[in-house]
Enzyme design. Structure first.
Site, PDB file in Angstrom:
ATOM      1  N   GLY A 288       0.806  -1.208   0.000  1.00 20.85           N
ATOM      2  CA  GLY A 288       0.000   0.000   0.000  1.00 20.85           C
ATOM      3  C   GLY A 288       0.839   1.259   0.000  1.00 20.85           C
ATOM      4  O   GLY A 288       0.410   2.316  -0.451  1.00 20.85           O
TER       5      GLY A 288
ATOM      6  N   LYS B 108       9.480  -3.636   3.749  1.00 18.84           N
ATOM      7  CA  LYS B 108       8.378  -2.860   3.197  1.00 18.84           C
ATOM      8  C   LYS B 108       8.836  -1.414   3.119  1.00 18.84           C
ATOM      9  O   LYS B 108       9.117  -0.796   4.137  1.00 18.84           O
ATOM     10  CB  LYS B 108       7.189  -2.987   4.146  1.00 18.84           C
TER      11      LYS B 108
ATOM     12  N   ASP C 112      -7.353  -1.906   7.981  1.00 17.53           N
ATOM     13  CA  ASP C 112      -7.175  -2.310   6.586  1.00 17.53           C
ATOM     14  C   ASP C 112      -7.053  -3.836   6.520  1.00 17.53           C
ATOM     15  O   ASP C 112      -6.154  -4.377   5.904  1.00 17.53           O
ATOM     16  CB  ASP C 112      -5.939  -1.638   5.990  1.00 17.53           C
TER      17      ASP C 112
END
Ligand code: NAG
Ligand code: NAG
Ligand code: NAG
Ligand code: NAG
Ligand code: NAG
Ligand code: NAG
Ligand code: NAG
Ligand code: NAG
Ligand code: NAG
Length: 843
Positions: free
Chosen positions: A533, A551, A648
């Site tokens: 994301g 990430k 999320d």
């Protein structure tokens, strides 16, 4: 020859001395008393104490021409004034008279005038009316007013009204019966003995302390009385010269001191520059020598580092840091890392801060005779207790101080002065410190183990050297010391990812960029796992073989580096078998990366939405996944130390380990990106269409119940093998939820089950039905109707009656955007189903 000279000199000196004495006797008197008939006038007459130590008379200080009545050291050639009567009311000519008046008071007035310039404000007791009073100067430097009888009881004494100087055996502090507080106050200047700005006085609150004030502002404090002396004045109490004592009882709280060398003159002075100074007058030097001074350095400045701060002076640099459990916020104020609420639960404890001047004890509660363990318990049992310490520095005598509220004015003494302060910290801090200091604590716990300590230290040093050496040999690339340290530690703590939640510890969660670069082969395309994301995700391998997922986070987060680090520290502490383990982060300028445990089997969506791979997941496995996710979310919501709302939750955020156990990832990201503000500004929530609860999607309201909604969607997707938003069987505008609801109302729920699971005979229908029903409960329109994760876990695990769900939200895909998707349905376009609408994109 030399002998003769010597005797001549001695003789001359003796002669001069005798002459001086004679002159003194002639032109005045060396009497030591003032009586009604013998006043002191300003014509060179002085009172001299019997042992000729002190004198009293008129004088003019420095360049001043004003006349004051004062007491000074008679023998020290420098005019050492130790007391002034009329300090704020000087006389401007030589007509002053100090006498005993008709009421028996000692008064200072101008000749032929009745108005008092200064007087002792005592009433002489009437019963002794016929016995006159006299004032007498003693060899201690004390001027006393007494009845002229044998008892010589002081009706008044100058020691009770000190100026700027304390003399041996003079008390400073409180007379609790009369309320008298004996305070030293500086002169205005060398030329003006008037009441100055600096005062040195006893503060009887809590454990008594002496304070130096500038006006009303505390400037420096002596520290508490530790049994041997004032804890914060190593410079003022030379125990080979002075004997300092404290009397603390119901009558008085006073301190006094005496000189151990007989005949050595000495003073303690508050000087006009805000310094408390100790002087001695050794005869062989014939001058005053300062032997101590306070405040000593900048760290002595009261509250230099604020509440909960601690001041340390390291090679001329003043260093302010926070006590354990606190950190500086953007304004440099020490604040609790996890808020005050965390201080009062199970798992709180204490961290020892050694070698300090303990904080201001005015607010401390003192209990005598308590052992250290009892002291600790006392503090532990009171949520408002922030720290404890022993009264005596060696923690031997018993005696306990408990602080409530702010800890102010703690300073570090590098040289073994000071004592230990035990600061209350929350469970997270304790856990963290325990693990990072385990070795140290273990080694240094007991004196008995000194031998072991030495051997242990040697072995440890050797091992660390060995490891560092190996690392250097293996990796020449990682040049920075920090890198080596990180890697060395990773090797030392190789097992830590396997530790369970209680014992696990995020060791060194900050990785050097070079470490990450090396691990990911410079972020090579081959190592790229996909797009998250916030940016691409890379696979990597640390020097110790540990596989990681890196990430990358886009640069636009508004969160400050420190906040980000703290957030990472917190998130890294969340550990559960159904959560992906966060190892730490790497920050290089604007670049930020999160380092996760690597999950070989990718994410859940990779399996359940794929025609072939979904067949690998039979009902048993899917049920385990449904339960595992529920447990992970429950932990986030409730069981972890932080209450985390995922915000999320979706199939692509559930990763699978080698045994296909689900592990939730990206939790805490919403928190980490501090998107609340962004949301408020843009009304654009973080989250993914298709999983968002209506209240969250439309109004930006989120709660644990919005996660429950997402969970419901996820559960139905796992059962059906269909994406919520990609789903359209009959009506193109009906989503998976709507379809499930329709089937439920028609009593044909099982029609939704993934065909790859086979027919009804190949799975336990009642269990599947219960899961569908729970899924539908979770996606109900009203947040209040939805169960909590605890109830979900309970319903999944027990054969209980599951309530009937109400109509779910978003049956038709009318969501947020006014745009139309390819199928002609108003609402979220199918193509964005899995795209995180992140705070970053919203900006
Ligand atoms: C001394 O000064 C006072 C005022 O302080 C004044 O009243 C008095 O008359 C003066 N005496 C002489 C002798 O000047
Ligand atoms: C002394 O006595 C007078 C009159 O009796 C009284 O007004 C005054 O307050 C007393 N002062 C003290 C210090 O006791
Ligand atoms: C005080 O002395 C006077 C005379 O000087 C005498 O008359 C009086 O009785 C005495 N008072 C007391 C209490 O002794
Ligand atoms: C006392 O302090 C005030 C302000 O804090 C200052 O203006 C004044 O000059 C000071 N007085 C002396 C005698 O230092
Ligand atoms: C105490 O004073 C003596 C004599 O001045 C000096 O030799 C000694 O070093 C001092 N000790 C401390 C601890 O300051
Ligand atoms: C110091 O003073 C205390 C109380 O005044 C006394 O008991 C003690 O003996 C003194 N110590 C020395 C070394 O003179
Ligand atoms: C206070 O003491 C310091 C150090 O001895 C000296 O420099 C300063 O002039 C003194 N200040 C006053 C007002 O006497
Ligand atoms: C830091 O904390 C203090 C005390 O809680 C607060 O007054 C101040 O506003 C905080 N500063 C920032 C930038 O958050
Ligand atoms: C905790 O300490 C505070 C402050 O001293 C006190 O007021 C309170 O009564 C204490 N609470 C308990 C439960 O002892």
């Amino acid at each position: 020859m030399a002998m003769i000279m010597y005797f001549v000199k001695r003789f001359l000196l003796l002669f001069l001395h005798t002459l001086l004495q004679f002159l003194l006797l002639r032109c005045g008197t060396s009497l030591d008393t003032i009586t009604v008939s013998e006043p002191v006038t300003d014509d060179g007459k002085v009172l001299v104490s019997p042992g000729k130590t002190f004198a009293l008379g008129f004088f003019s200080p420095g360049m001043s021409t004003h006349r004051y009545v004062g007491i000074w050291y008679y023998t020290a050639p420098e005019h050492t004034v130790v007391w002034v009567a009329n300090r704020d009311n000087p006389i401007n000519n030589n007509s002053g008279v100090l006498s005993i008046d008709a009421h028996g008071k000692l008064v200072l007035r101008v000749k032929d005038q009745s108005q008092h310039i200064w007087s002792t404000d005592t009433n002489v007791s009437k019963s002794n009316n016929n016995i006159s009073t006299i004032a007498q100067l003693l060899d201690s430097g004390n001027l006393i007013l007494t009845h002229d009888d044998e008892r010589k009881m002081a009706l008044w004494q100058s020691f009770d009204y000190p100026t700027d100087t304390s003399l041996p055996n003079m008390k400073l502090g409180l007379d609790q019966r009369t309320g008298l507080n004996r305070v030293l106050t500086s002169w205005k200047s060398k030329d003006d003995p008037g009441t100055g700005n600096w005062s040195y006085k006893m503060d009887s609150n809590g454990s008594p302390q002496l304070f130096l004030y500038q006006g009303k502002v505390p400037w420096w404090r002596s520290g508490h009385w530790n049994g041997d002396g004032w804890s914060g004045i190593p410079t003022l109490q030379n125990t080979s010269l002075f004997n300092i004592s404290l009397v603390d009882n119901e009558n008085e709280i006073t301190t006094s001191w005496e000189v151990l060398t007989p005949g050595l003159l000495s003073t303690l002075v508050v000087n006009g520059s805000g310094l408390v100074q100790r002087y001695v007058y050794p005869e062989r030097y014939s001058k005053w020598i300062m032997v101590g001074e306070a405040p000593f350095d900048e760290c002595d400045k009261y509250g230099k580092c604020g509440a909960f701060g601690k001041c340390n002076k390291v090679s001329n640099e003043v260093e302010c840091s926070c006590l354990p459990g606190l950190q500086k916020n953007a304004s440099g104020v020490c604040v609790r890392k996890r808020g005050a609420a965390s201080m009062c639960g199970s798992g709180v404890g204490f961290v020892k801060v050694p070698n300090v001047k303990v904080p201001d004890t005015s607010a401390a509660r003192v209990k005598t005779g308590l052992s250290m363990e009892a002291c600790r318990q006392l503090c532990l049992n009171n949520c408002s207790c922030t720290a404890y310490a022993s009264v005596d520095a060696r923690e031997e005598k018993g005696g306990c101080m408990n602080w409530n509220g702010d800890l102010i004015d703690t300073r570090v003494y590098g040289d073994g002065n000071g004592q230990s302060l035990y600061v209350r910290v929350d469970a997270v801090e304790l856990d963290d410190l325990y693990h990072s200091r385990k070795t140290e604590a273990g080694f240094f716990a007991s004196k008995k183990r000194l031998a072991i300590t030495v051997v242990g230290m040697l072995v440890t040093s050797f091992l660390i050297l060995l490891v560092v050496h190996l690392v250097i040999k293996r990796k020449r690339k990682g040049s920075a010391n920090q890198t080596m340290f990180n890697e060395a530690s990773s090797i030392l703590f190789k097992d830590s990812p396997k530790l369970d939640e209680r014992r696990g510890k995020p060791d060194l969660p900050f990785f050097e960029l070079s470490t990450v670069v090396a691990a990911t082969d410079n972020f090579s395309a081959a190592n790229r796992l996909g797009q998250g994301g916030f940016g691409p995700v890379y696979k990597g391998q640390l020097a110790n073989g540990q596989e990681i997922a890196v990430k990358t986070l886009s640069k636009s987060s508004r969160q400050g580096t420190e906040e980000f680090k703290n957030e990472v520290l917190l998130i890294a502490k969340l550990q559960h078998r159904n959560l992906v383990r966060l190892f730490g982060c790497s920050i290089h300028k604007e670049e930020r990366m999160l380092i996760y445990e690597y999950m070989p089997n990718k994410s859940l969506d990779f399996f359940i939405f794929d025609e072939i791979r979904r067949q690998l997941l039979d009902w048993r496995k899917r049920f385990e996944i449904i339960v595992g996710i529920a447990r992970g979310v429950l932990y986030l919501h409730q069981d972890s130390r932080l209450k985390i709302i995922h915000r999320d939750l979706k199939a692509s955020n559930v990763l699978l380990d080698a045994a296909m156990n689900p592990k939730i990832s990206d939790f805490g990201l919403a928190r980490m990106f501090g998107d609340d503000q962004i949301e408020a500004n843009t009304n654009r929530p973080v989250g993914t269409y298709g999983y968002m609860s209506p209240e969250y999607a439309m109004e930006g309201l989120y709660s644990t119940k919005s996660d429950v909604f997402s969970y419901g969607v996820l559960a139905l997707e796992i059962i059906s093998g269909k994406r919520n938003n990609h789903f359209h069987v009959g009506s193109p505008c009906l989503n998976l939820i709507g379809h499930a609801w329709d089937l439920w109302t028609e009593g044909k729920s099982l029609d939704i089950v993934d065909s790859s699971l086979g027919d009804e005979a190949s799975y336990p229908a009642h269990e599947v039905l219960r899961c569908i029903q729970i899924g539908l409960l979770c996606v109900q329109e009203q947040a209040t109707d939805r169960p909590s994760m605890l109830e979900v876990v309970f319903m999944l695990g027990n054969e209980v009656n599951v309530p009937s769900p109400n109509k779910p939200a978003f049956i038709n895909r009318r969501i947020i955007d006014s745009g139309q998707d390819a199928s002609g349905c108003a609402g979220a376009p199918a193509s964005v189903n899995d795209i995180t609408i992140s705070a970053l994109e919203a900006r």
